[in-house]
Design a protein around this motif. Sequence first.
Motif, PDB file in Angstrom:
ATOM      1  N   TYR A  14      14.936  70.140 -27.282  1.00 33.68           N
ATOM      2  CA  TYR A  14      15.677  70.018 -28.536  1.00 33.68           C
ATOM      3  C   TYR A  14      14.692  70.041 -29.688  1.00 33.68           C
ATOM      4  O   TYR A  14      13.812  69.176 -29.780  1.00 33.68           O
ATOM      5  CB  TYR A  14      16.499  68.717 -28.540  1.00 33.68           C
ATOM      6  N   PRO A  16      14.727  69.760 -33.581  1.00 32.29           N
ATOM      7  CA  PRO A  16      15.658  69.433 -34.682  1.00 32.29           C
ATOM      8  C   PRO A  16      15.650  70.463 -35.812  1.00 32.29           C
ATOM      9  O   PRO A  16      16.617  70.543 -36.581  1.00 32.29           O
ATOM     10  CB  PRO A  16      15.164  68.061 -35.168  1.00 32.29           C
ATOM     11  N   PRO A  98      19.242  57.998 -29.609  1.00 30.06           N
ATOM     12  CA  PRO A  98      19.251  59.291 -30.307  1.00 30.06           C
ATOM     13  C   PRO A  98      18.018  60.118 -29.928  1.00 30.06           C
ATOM     14  O   PRO A  98      16.933  59.556 -29.791  1.00 30.06           O
ATOM     15  CB  PRO A  98      19.193  58.901 -31.786  1.00 30.06           C
ATOM     16  N   ILE A  99      18.209  61.431 -29.740  1.00 26.90           N
ATOM     17  CA  ILE A  99      17.073  62.292 -29.367  1.00 26.90           C
ATOM     18  C   ILE A  99      16.368  62.776 -30.636  1.00 26.90           C
ATOM     19  O   ILE A  99      16.999  63.356 -31.522  1.00 26.90           O
ATOM     20  CB  ILE A  99      17.560  63.521 -28.554  1.00 26.90           C
ATOM     21  N   GLU A 100      15.060  62.542 -30.704  1.00 32.26           N
ATOM     22  CA  GLU A 100      14.282  63.027 -31.849  1.00 32.26           C
ATOM     23  C   GLU A 100      13.843  64.459 -31.611  1.00 32.26           C
ATOM     24  O   GLU A 100      14.009  65.326 -32.464  1.00 32.26           O
ATOM     25  CB  GLU A 100      13.038  62.153 -32.046  1.00 32.26           C
ATOM     26  N   VAL A 208      27.459  45.061 -15.233  1.00 31.48           N
ATOM     27  CA  VAL A 208      27.456  46.305 -14.461  1.00 31.48           C
ATOM     28  C   VAL A 208      26.312  46.209 -13.441  1.00 31.48           C
ATOM     29  O   VAL A 208      26.439  46.587 -12.284  1.00 31.48           O
ATOM     30  CB  VAL A 208      27.260  47.528 -15.389  1.00 31.48           C
ATOM     31  N   TYR A 210      23.355  47.687 -13.400  1.00 27.77           N
ATOM     32  CA  TYR A 210      22.478  48.838 -13.155  1.00 27.77           C
ATOM     33  C   TYR A 210      21.105  48.635 -13.808  1.00 27.77           C
ATOM     34  O   TYR A 210      20.114  49.226 -13.363  1.00 27.77           O
ATOM     35  CB  TYR A 210      23.141  50.116 -13.653  1.00 27.77           C
TER      36      TYR A 210
ATOM     37  N   ARG B   5      13.665  65.415 -39.696  1.00 30.81           N
ATOM     38  CA  ARG B   5      14.328  64.687 -38.609  1.00 30.81           C
ATOM     39  C   ARG B   5      15.822  65.000 -38.585  1.00 30.81           C
ATOM     40  O   ARG B   5      16.466  65.136 -39.624  1.00 30.81           O
ATOM     41  CB  ARG B   5      14.144  63.183 -38.792  1.00 30.81           C
ATOM     42  N   LYS B   6      16.335  65.155 -37.383  1.00 25.51           N
ATOM     43  CA  LYS B   6      17.781  65.361 -37.215  1.00 25.51           C
ATOM     44  C   LYS B   6      18.148  64.797 -35.834  1.00 25.51           C
ATOM     45  O   LYS B   6      18.382  65.552 -34.890  1.00 25.51           O
ATOM     46  CB  LYS B   6      18.113  66.858 -37.291  1.00 25.51           C
ATOM     47  N   PRO B   7      18.136  63.438 -35.718  1.00 23.44           N
ATOM     48  CA  PRO B   7      18.357  62.841 -34.392  1.00 23.44           C
ATOM     49  C   PRO B   7      19.699  63.284 -33.805  1.00 23.44           C
ATOM     50  O   PRO B   7      20.705  63.295 -34.503  1.00 23.44           O
ATOM     51  CB  PRO B   7      18.354  61.341 -34.672  1.00 23.44           C
ATOM     52  N   TYR B   8      19.649  63.670 -32.540  1.00 21.22           N
ATOM     53  CA  TYR B   8      20.869  64.115 -31.857  1.00 21.22           C
ATOM     54  C   TYR B   8      21.450  62.946 -31.064  1.00 21.22           C
ATOM     55  O   TYR B   8      20.773  62.349 -30.214  1.00 21.22           O
ATOM     56  CB  TYR B   8      20.553  65.279 -30.913  1.00 21.22           C
ATOM     57  N   ILE B   9      22.699  62.608 -31.374  1.00 21.07           N
ATOM     58  CA  ILE B   9      23.334  61.465 -30.690  1.00 21.07           C
ATOM     59  C   ILE B   9      24.329  61.973 -29.649  1.00 21.07           C
ATOM     60  O   ILE B   9      25.236  62.756 -29.976  1.00 21.07           O
ATOM     61  CB  ILE B   9      24.030  60.536 -31.711  1.00 21.07           C
ATOM     62  N   ARG B  10      24.111  61.556 -28.400  1.00 24.57           N
ATOM     63  CA  ARG B  10      25.008  61.960 -27.310  1.00 24.57           C
ATOM     64  C   ARG B  10      26.187  60.995 -27.252  1.00 24.57           C
ATOM     65  O   ARG B  10      25.984  59.789 -27.105  1.00 24.57           O
ATOM     66  CB  ARG B  10      24.248  61.947 -25.974  1.00 24.57           C
ATOM     67  N   VAL B  12      29.320  58.964 -25.802  1.00 22.19           N
ATOM     68  CA  VAL B  12      29.715  58.470 -24.475  1.00 22.19           C
ATOM     69  C   VAL B  12      31.215  58.736 -24.337  1.00 22.19           C
ATOM     70  O   VAL B  12      32.001  58.291 -25.163  1.00 22.19           O
ATOM     71  CB  VAL B  12      29.438  56.955 -24.346  1.00 22.19           C
ATOM     72  N   TRP B  16      32.370  58.239 -18.361  1.00 22.55           N
ATOM     73  CA  TRP B  16      30.955  57.890 -18.124  1.00 22.55           C
ATOM     74  C   TRP B  16      30.738  57.317 -16.736  1.00 22.55           C
ATOM     75  O   TRP B  16      29.692  57.525 -16.126  1.00 22.55           O
ATOM     76  CB  TRP B  16      30.468  56.891 -19.184  1.00 22.55           C
ATOM     77  N   LEU B  20      27.555  58.284 -11.900  1.00 22.04           N
ATOM     78  CA  LEU B  20      26.694  57.742 -10.837  1.00 22.04           C
ATOM     79  C   LEU B  20      27.513  56.903  -9.865  1.00 22.04           C
ATOM     80  O   LEU B  20      28.424  56.193 -10.283  1.00 22.04           O
ATOM     81  CB  LEU B  20      25.598  56.850 -11.444  1.00 22.04           C
ATOM     82  N   PHE B  22      26.739  54.163  -8.572  1.00 25.96           N
ATOM     83  CA  PHE B  22      26.614  52.752  -8.955  1.00 25.96           C
ATOM     84  C   PHE B  22      27.710  52.360  -9.948  1.00 25.96           C
ATOM     85  O   PHE B  22      28.327  51.303  -9.832  1.00 25.96           O
ATOM     86  CB  PHE B  22      25.231  52.501  -9.565  1.00 25.96           C
ATOM     87  N   TYR B  23      27.951  53.247 -10.939  1.00 26.66           N
ATOM     88  CA  TYR B  23      28.993  52.974 -11.937  1.00 26.66           C
ATOM     89  C   TYR B  23      30.384  52.999 -11.293  1.00 26.66           C
ATOM     90  O   TYR B  23      31.255  52.218 -11.648  1.00 26.66           O
ATOM     91  CB  TYR B  23      28.949  54.017 -13.061  1.00 26.66           C
ATOM     92  N   TYR B  26      30.972  49.797  -9.592  1.00 23.39           N
ATOM     93  CA  TYR B  26      31.250  48.770 -10.608  1.00 23.39           C
ATOM     94  C   TYR B  26      32.717  48.819 -11.021  1.00 23.39           C
ATOM     95  O   TYR B  26      33.390  47.780 -11.090  1.00 23.39           O
ATOM     96  CB  TYR B  26      30.336  48.982 -11.818  1.00 23.39           C
ATOM     97  N   ARG B  29      34.855  47.451  -8.326  1.00 24.07           N
ATOM     98  CA  ARG B  29      34.774  45.986  -8.327  1.00 24.07           C
ATOM     99  C   ARG B  29      35.670  45.403  -9.411  1.00 24.07           C
ATOM    100  O   ARG B  29      36.454  44.488  -9.169  1.00 24.07           O
ATOM    101  CB  ARG B  29      33.318  45.572  -8.576  1.00 24.07           C
TER     102      ARG B  29
END
Lengths: 254, 121
Positions: A14, A16, A98-100, A208, A210, B5-10, B12, B16, B20, B22-23, B26, B29
């Motif tokens: 990525y 930016p 957030p990914i930089e 959870v 994990y 800078r342009k932080p990319y936010i994923r 959820v 979700w 996995l 594990f989730y 959970y 449970r």
Amino acid sequence: MADTKTMTIKISRYNPEKDGEPHLELYTIPWSEKTVLLDALQYIKDNLSPDLSFRSSCRMTICGSCGVMINGVPKLACKAPLREYQEGLTVEPLANFPIERDLVVDLTHFMEYIQALKPYILGNIRRPSDGPNKQTPEEIAKYHKYSMCINCGLCYAACPQFGLNPKFLGPAAITLGRRYNLDSRDKGKSERMEKINSENGVWGCTLVGYCSEVCPKHVDPAAALQQCKVDSALEFAASVLNCKKKEASHGNKA
Amino acid sequence: MATKRKPYIREVNAGWWKKLPFYRDYMLREGTSVFAVWVSVVLLVALLSPDTFMSLVKNPLVIILNLAAFLASLLHTKTWYALVPKILNLPEAILKRLVQTLWGLTIGVSVVVLALAAASY
């Protein structure tokens, strides 16, 4: 070199300045039984793609800098031998942050939360002239496990509650708070409990579990958080009782 | 100089927990709580109208649901006892003995209750 094994790995990229969102790129790298992912990333940076960004420092699971997602699981790149991923390897930046750029994430939240929990001895008025502040092995054993944290952030990448609510103080920070609350030399528990009891404190955790699973130092943050919940509940009960007592004493005075 | 800078936010998403195993465990449970609600409703019926309760528990659908609730409670017990050591900051040897005691008590009490139920049947 003729018999060098090669492996193709996928890495999330990525930039930016150019990209709208991250995308996967393929890299073919040589590897042996001893190669860990961090070696592979350095090989790619040195030979294939000099602009690949990732964090690393100690290369030996001490500094906690090289956390990434490997096939969706948070891991330290220095502690991930490629021989365990012969069926395929996808490397992405730590989840929930957030990914930089490429594999570098913004850990500002994480650092702020650690500071908020005041992970240092508070209220100890001893002076050097008082001599060493002795602790028994039993007193050390109470918090020793929680003092092993290297602030790598893997537990935050593993925590769906932090993913859903980035204001949640999260596993490592609260665990560090617990570590100092358990320290016989410390007098700052009430200060930390204010944060732990708060809206985004320990009750944001739904166990959870994990975080404890992925921790490279076996700190068991899930345990620390559940113990904080017990503390928090006892404090609440005590405050209700104190309230009742105060009301009663005020009533008597009136 | 302006920042690059342009932080990319994923984001959820609601799925979700499918990512996995594990989730998923959970969620399973936590999902046992749904059956706890079901058993509470059945017990409430028993309290308010014992006759309706007697005919209700003979219904095949209710028998299946109760069996599922039984399995869910077993899973809940197993996962809960596995988590007990996390709550207590005690040496591992003591925690191990504690969990063994909890299992012993659970099995012992279950055997006694089943024996009493069989005797009164």
